[in-house]
Design a protein around this motif. Structure first.
Motif, PDB file in Angstrom:
ATOM      1  N   SER A 242      27.823  47.499  47.034  1.00 58.58           N
ATOM      2  CA  SER A 242      28.514  47.814  45.781  1.00 58.58           C
ATOM      3  C   SER A 242      29.678  46.858  45.548  1.00 58.58           C
ATOM      4  CB  SER A 242      29.007  49.259  45.809  1.00 58.58           C
ATOM      5  OG  SER A 242      29.660  49.581  44.629  1.00 58.58           O
ATOM      6  N   ARG A 243      30.427  46.578  46.600  1.00 60.67           N
ATOM      7  CA  ARG A 243      31.569  45.662  46.496  1.00 60.67           C
ATOM      8  C   ARG A 243      31.117  44.249  46.125  1.00 60.67           C
ATOM      9  NH1 ARG A 243      33.266  45.982  51.455  1.00 60.67           N
ATOM     10  NH2 ARG A 243      32.370  44.017  52.113  1.00 60.67           N
ATOM     11  N   LYS A 244      30.029  43.799  46.759  1.00 65.28           N
ATOM     12  CA  LYS A 244      29.514  42.461  46.450  1.00 65.28           C
ATOM     13  C   LYS A 244      29.044  42.369  45.004  1.00 65.28           C
ATOM     14  CE  LYS A 244      28.061  41.087  51.111  1.00 65.28           C
ATOM     15  NZ  LYS A 244      28.813  39.849  51.231  1.00 65.28           N
ATOM     16  N   VAL A 245      28.333  43.396  44.529  1.00 70.86           N
ATOM     17  CA  VAL A 245      27.860  43.412  43.143  1.00 70.86           C
ATOM     18  C   VAL A 245      29.049  43.383  42.193  1.00 70.86           C
ATOM     19  CG1 VAL A 245      26.740  44.845  41.394  1.00 70.86           C
ATOM     20  CG2 VAL A 245      25.652  44.518  43.603  1.00 70.86           C
ATOM     21  N   SER A 246      30.048  44.198  42.488  1.00 71.82           N
ATOM     22  CA  SER A 246      31.217  44.292  41.622  1.00 71.82           C
ATOM     23  C   SER A 246      31.957  42.960  41.534  1.00 71.82           C
ATOM     24  CB  SER A 246      32.151  45.377  42.161  1.00 71.82           C
ATOM     25  OG  SER A 246      33.311  45.451  41.384  1.00 71.82           O
ATOM     26  N   ARG A 247      32.151  42.323  42.660  1.00 73.49           N
ATOM     27  CA  ARG A 247      32.890  41.059  42.669  1.00 73.49           C
ATOM     28  C   ARG A 247      32.101  39.941  41.993  1.00 73.49           C
ATOM     29  NH1 ARG A 247      35.654  41.269  48.720  1.00 73.49           N
ATOM     30  NH2 ARG A 247      37.103  42.955  48.204  1.00 73.49           N
ATOM     31  N   LEU A 248      30.789  39.917  42.223  1.00 74.29           N
ATOM     32  CA  LEU A 248      29.962  38.916  41.551  1.00 74.29           C
ATOM     33  C   LEU A 248      29.954  39.150  40.046  1.00 74.29           C
ATOM     34  CD1 LEU A 248      26.874  38.587  43.925  1.00 74.29           C
ATOM     35  CD2 LEU A 248      28.595  36.845  43.454  1.00 74.29           C
ATOM     36  N   ALA A 249      29.865  40.415  39.638  1.00 76.71           N
ATOM     37  CA  ALA A 249      29.860  40.743  38.211  1.00 76.71           C
ATOM     38  C   ALA A 249      31.158  40.286  37.547  1.00 76.71           C
ATOM     39  CB  ALA A 249      29.660  42.239  38.016  1.00 76.71           C
ATOM     40  N   ALA A 250      32.269  40.495  38.227  1.00 78.83           N
ATOM     41  CA  ALA A 250      33.561  40.086  37.673  1.00 78.83           C
ATOM     42  C   ALA A 250      33.631  38.571  37.522  1.00 78.83           C
ATOM     43  CB  ALA A 250      34.686  40.580  38.577  1.00 78.83           C
ATOM     44  N   ARG A 251      33.104  37.847  38.497  1.00 76.97           N
ATOM     45  CA  ARG A 251      33.134  36.388  38.432  1.00 76.97           C
ATOM     46  C   ARG A 251      32.217  35.854  37.338  1.00 76.97           C
ATOM     47  NH1 ARG A 251      32.062  34.303  44.278  1.00 76.97           N
ATOM     48  NH2 ARG A 251      32.305  32.293  43.263  1.00 76.97           N
ATOM     49  N   VAL A 252      31.031  36.480  37.188  1.00 77.32           N
ATOM     50  CA  VAL A 252      30.100  36.067  36.133  1.00 77.32           C
ATOM     51  C   VAL A 252      30.704  36.366  34.769  1.00 77.32           C
ATOM     52  CG1 VAL A 252      27.840  36.542  35.094  1.00 77.32           C
ATOM     53  CG2 VAL A 252      28.038  36.238  37.564  1.00 77.32           C
ATOM     54  N   LYS A 253      31.325  37.523  34.651  1.00 78.55           N
ATOM     55  CA  LYS A 253      31.941  37.904  33.382  1.00 78.55           C
ATOM     56  C   LYS A 253      33.083  36.953  33.026  1.00 78.55           C
ATOM     57  CE  LYS A 253      34.211  41.739  31.057  1.00 78.55           C
ATOM     58  NZ  LYS A 253      34.773  43.095  31.214  1.00 78.55           N
ATOM     59  N   ALA A 254      33.920  36.606  34.010  1.00 78.67           N
ATOM     60  CA  ALA A 254      35.020  35.671  33.768  1.00 78.67           C
ATOM     61  C   ALA A 254      34.485  34.316  33.330  1.00 78.67           C
ATOM     62  CB  ALA A 254      35.870  35.537  35.021  1.00 78.67           C
ATOM     63  N   LEU A 255      33.375  33.901  33.925  1.00 78.51           N
ATOM     64  CA  LEU A 255      32.772  32.612  33.565  1.00 78.51           C
ATOM     65  C   LEU A 255      32.245  32.634  32.133  1.00 78.51           C
ATOM     66  CD1 LEU A 255      31.851  29.822  34.643  1.00 78.51           C
ATOM     67  CD2 LEU A 255      29.693  30.890  35.222  1.00 78.51           C
ATOM     68  N   SER A 256      31.604  33.735  31.763  1.00 79.55           N
ATOM     69  CA  SER A 256      31.055  33.805  30.404  1.00 79.55           C
ATOM     70  C   SER A 256      32.165  33.913  29.357  1.00 79.55           C
ATOM     71  CB  SER A 256      30.087  34.976  30.277  1.00 79.55           C
ATOM     72  OG  SER A 256      30.750  36.193  30.507  1.00 79.55           O
TER      73      SER A 256
ATOM     74  N   PHE B 223      19.992  35.073  47.474  1.00 81.90           N
ATOM     75  CA  PHE B 223      20.242  35.489  46.096  1.00 81.90           C
ATOM     76  C   PHE B 223      21.726  35.389  45.752  1.00 81.90           C
ATOM     77  CE2 PHE B 223      15.962  37.156  46.216  1.00 81.90           C
ATOM     78  CZ  PHE B 223      15.554  37.095  44.894  1.00 81.90           C
ATOM     79  N   VAL B 224      22.582  35.819  46.671  1.00 84.33           N
ATOM     80  CA  VAL B 224      24.028  35.752  46.438  1.00 84.33           C
ATOM     81  C   VAL B 224      24.469  34.294  46.335  1.00 84.33           C
ATOM     82  CG1 VAL B 224      26.290  36.238  47.443  1.00 84.33           C
ATOM     83  CG2 VAL B 224      24.518  37.992  47.465  1.00 84.33           C
ATOM     84  N   ARG B 225      23.923  33.440  47.193  1.00 88.72           N
ATOM     85  CA  ARG B 225      24.271  32.026  47.152  1.00 88.72           C
ATOM     86  C   ARG B 225      23.860  31.393  45.824  1.00 88.72           C
ATOM     87  NH1 ARG B 225      20.968  29.963  50.621  1.00 88.72           N
ATOM     88  NH2 ARG B 225      19.772  28.835  49.051  1.00 88.72           N
ATOM     89  N   GLN B 226      22.713  31.786  45.303  1.00 87.55           N
ATOM     90  CA  GLN B 226      22.265  31.247  44.021  1.00 87.55           C
ATOM     91  C   GLN B 226      23.235  31.621  42.904  1.00 87.55           C
ATOM     92  OE1 GLN B 226      18.281  32.772  43.725  1.00 87.55           O
ATOM     93  NE2 GLN B 226      17.413  31.131  44.968  1.00 87.55           N
TER      94      GLN B 226
ATOM     95  N   VAL C  34      20.162  47.737  55.624  1.00 86.97           N
ATOM     96  CA  VAL C  34      20.524  46.397  56.084  1.00 86.97           C
ATOM     97  C   VAL C  34      22.007  46.156  55.808  1.00 86.97           C
ATOM     98  CG1 VAL C  34      20.093  43.929  55.779  1.00 86.97           C
ATOM     99  CG2 VAL C  34      18.201  45.530  55.759  1.00 86.97           C
ATOM    100  N   LEU C  35      22.466  46.629  54.652  1.00 90.77           N
ATOM    101  CA  LEU C  35      23.883  46.577  54.288  1.00 90.77           C
ATOM    102  C   LEU C  35      24.374  48.001  54.070  1.00 90.77           C
ATOM    103  CD1 LEU C  35      24.052  43.808  51.515  1.00 90.77           C
ATOM    104  CD2 LEU C  35      24.749  43.597  53.878  1.00 90.77           C
ATOM    105  N   HIS C  36      25.645  48.223  54.328  1.00 96.44           N
ATOM    106  CA  HIS C  36      26.254  49.504  53.981  1.00 96.44           C
ATOM    107  C   HIS C  36      26.314  49.586  52.462  1.00 96.44           C
ATOM    108  CE1 HIS C  36      29.263  52.681  53.680  1.00 96.44           C
ATOM    109  NE2 HIS C  36      28.932  52.999  54.914  1.00 96.44           N
ATOM    110  N   SER C  37      26.154  50.785  51.931  1.00 92.95           N
ATOM    111  CA  SER C  37      26.112  50.937  50.476  1.00 92.95           C
ATOM    112  C   SER C  37      27.408  50.484  49.816  1.00 92.95           C
ATOM    113  CB  SER C  37      25.800  52.379  50.101  1.00 92.95           C
ATOM    114  OG  SER C  37      26.777  53.248  50.627  1.00 92.95           O
ATOM    115  N   ASN C  38      28.554  50.732  50.463  1.00 90.01           N
ATOM    116  CA  ASN C  38      29.834  50.288  49.903  1.00 90.01           C
ATOM    117  C   ASN C  38      29.937  48.764  49.903  1.00 90.01           C
ATOM    118  OD1 ASN C  38      30.420  52.965  49.732  1.00 90.01           O
ATOM    119  ND2 ASN C  38      32.153  52.947  51.131  1.00 90.01           N
ATOM    120  N   THR C  39      29.393  48.127  50.917  1.00 89.85           N
ATOM    121  CA  THR C  39      29.412  46.668  50.997  1.00 89.85           C
ATOM    122  C   THR C  39      28.592  46.071  49.861  1.00 89.85           C
ATOM    123  OG1 THR C  39      29.598  46.781  53.396  1.00 89.85           O
ATOM    124  CG2 THR C  39      28.879  44.690  52.458  1.00 89.85           C
TER     125      THR C  39
END
Length: 92
Positions: A73-87, A31-34, A66-71
């Protein structure tokens, strides 16, 4: 090598959990790769849709341990920032 009955059972349980966790971790990575591929292609709508699909998958992995909750959260946050910058660049 496990000698007691309980240790043998624990070994079997660990093997089953390992298989399940591997599948979950693989699913999260897919999902992250997509999302990352959509960002790289520059398609803001596709990236947004992929991100919306990846977000609950990351949360599920965190809730299952499977993942630490902070990990997650960090991945979601960074992906959200990249998607937002793209839009933002796509609309500008």
């Amino acid at each position: 090598m496990a000698n007691t009955t309980s240790a043998k059972k624990a070994t079997r349980k660990i093997a089953r959990r390992t298989d399940v966790n591997k599948a979950r971790r693989s699913r999260v990575r897919t999902f992250v790769r997509q999302v990352e591929e959509a960002i790289a292609s520059g398609d803001a709508d596709k990236a947004k849709a992929a991100f919306l699909a990846a977000q609950p998958e990351l949360a599920r992995a965190a809730s299952k341990g499977v993942l630490h909750s902070n990990t997650a959260s960090r991945k979601v946050s960074r992906l959200a920032a990249r998607v937002k910058a793209l839009s933002v660049t796509a609309t500008a």
